[in-house]
Scaffold this active site. Structure first.
Site, PDB file in Angstrom:
ATOM      1  CE  LYS A  12       0.905   1.238   4.467  1.00 20.22           C
ATOM      2  NZ  LYS A  12       1.588   2.512   4.873  1.00 20.22           N
ATOM      3  CG  ASP A 137      -1.060  -0.068   8.392  1.00 20.81           C
ATOM      4  OD1 ASP A 137      -1.685   0.830   8.990  1.00 20.81           O
ATOM      5  OD2 ASP A 137       0.069   0.106   7.900  1.00 20.81           O
TER       6      ASP A 137
END
Length: 290
Positions: A12, A137
């Site tokens: 990401k 996350d």
């Protein structure tokens, strides 16, 4: 039944990261825009009689019970009561301790992979709750769509309208501890404007190149000065926007033209010792299942 499970765990980038303040539990409240990209760790799960074993291609990542993928597997078996062992083989393509979420993505992939294999005993919300105990996350990677996040990163909303860019990621090859970056953070020097950007993002009213900001850059740069050099180098390759991802030290450049991104990656690989990779944003499918 086939005992091997093959998984892909994406990286990401954070298109912006605003630090709102420190919490009493030691974490920091934040606002961020997570975007998954087409850089993947490859994971193979092999069900065995007992024990959890990890084999990782990158020596900088733990190959024992401290690996987040192993913790995810142990948590899944504990919660389900399933008596099984697991061998986890990870081909690490996402740099370690790089601000790209590789470890969290591996953990999310293992949770989702085991959940699917064993008949989906948990819904998405339950998986996210389990994942949050492994890392802030992980819930995002359970969904793996562009997401606006608040809290410590666990309060998520999908962003459905986004101008796609080619993404060039550059990493100097120097691991940077997230904990150290936060420890070194001076909240008085944060510069990102504190506001809710989700409405404009989700309605397609703002281009992400216009909101690039990361409150952790100053802290990370003081610990790893090469970050600033990388940002300048990518900017010099005619990028539409440049920013450090997460807690660094990886830096990404946005390119509206794929050929420019490819050329920039080639120049960096030929003229520096930095790791560089051209990737695409992963957009959709959207909608968070219950």
């Amino acid at each position: 039944m086939e005992k091997k499970i093959n998984l892909l765990a994406p990286a990401k980038i954070n298109a912006f990261l605003e630090i709102m303040g420190r919490r009493s539990d030691g974490y920091h409240d934040l606002k961020t825009l997570f975007i998954p990209v087409s850089l993947y760790d490859k994971i193979e799960l092999d069900l065995i009689s007992d024990g959890i074993k990890v084999f990782c291609s990158d020596e900088d990542a733990p190959s024992d019970e401290n690996n987040l993928a192993a913790k995810a597997a142990r948590l899944f078996f504990e919660r389900t009561g399933i008596e099984s062992g697991l061998e986890i083989r990870i081909e690490k393509n996402i740099p370690v301790a790089a601000g790209l979420g590789g470890g969290s993505s591996d953990a999310a992939a293992v949770l989702k992979g085991l959940n699917s294999y064993f008949g989906a005993p948990f819904g998405i919300r339950e998986l996210c709750s389990m994942g949050l105990g492994l890392g802030a996350d992980v819930p995002f990677f359970i969904h793996s769509v562009p997401s606006y996040a608040e809290g410590i990163g666990e309060i998520l909303a999908p962003v459905e309208k986004m101008v796609p860019y080619e993404v060039l990621i550059v990493n100097p090859g120097v691991p940077l501890s997230t904990a150290e970056v936060y420890k070194n953070l001076n909240l008085g020097l944060t510069k990102c404007k504190k506001e809710n950007k989700y409405p404009a993002l989700n309605q397609g009213l703002c281009d992400i190149k216009e909101i690039l900001c990361n409150d952790l850059e100053i802290s990370a740069m003081s610990l790893c000065p090469v970050i600033e050099e990388i940002k300048a180098y990518i900017t010099g390759q005619d990028a539409d926007g440049v920013l450090m991802s997460g807690s660094g030290p990886s830096v990404f450049g946005l390119f509206s033209d794929a050929d420019k991104a490819k050329k920039a990656a080639g120049i960096i690989k030929a003229n520096t010792k930095w790791w560089a990779c051209q990737v695409e944003m992963i957009l959709g499918p959207y909608g968070f299942a219950a």
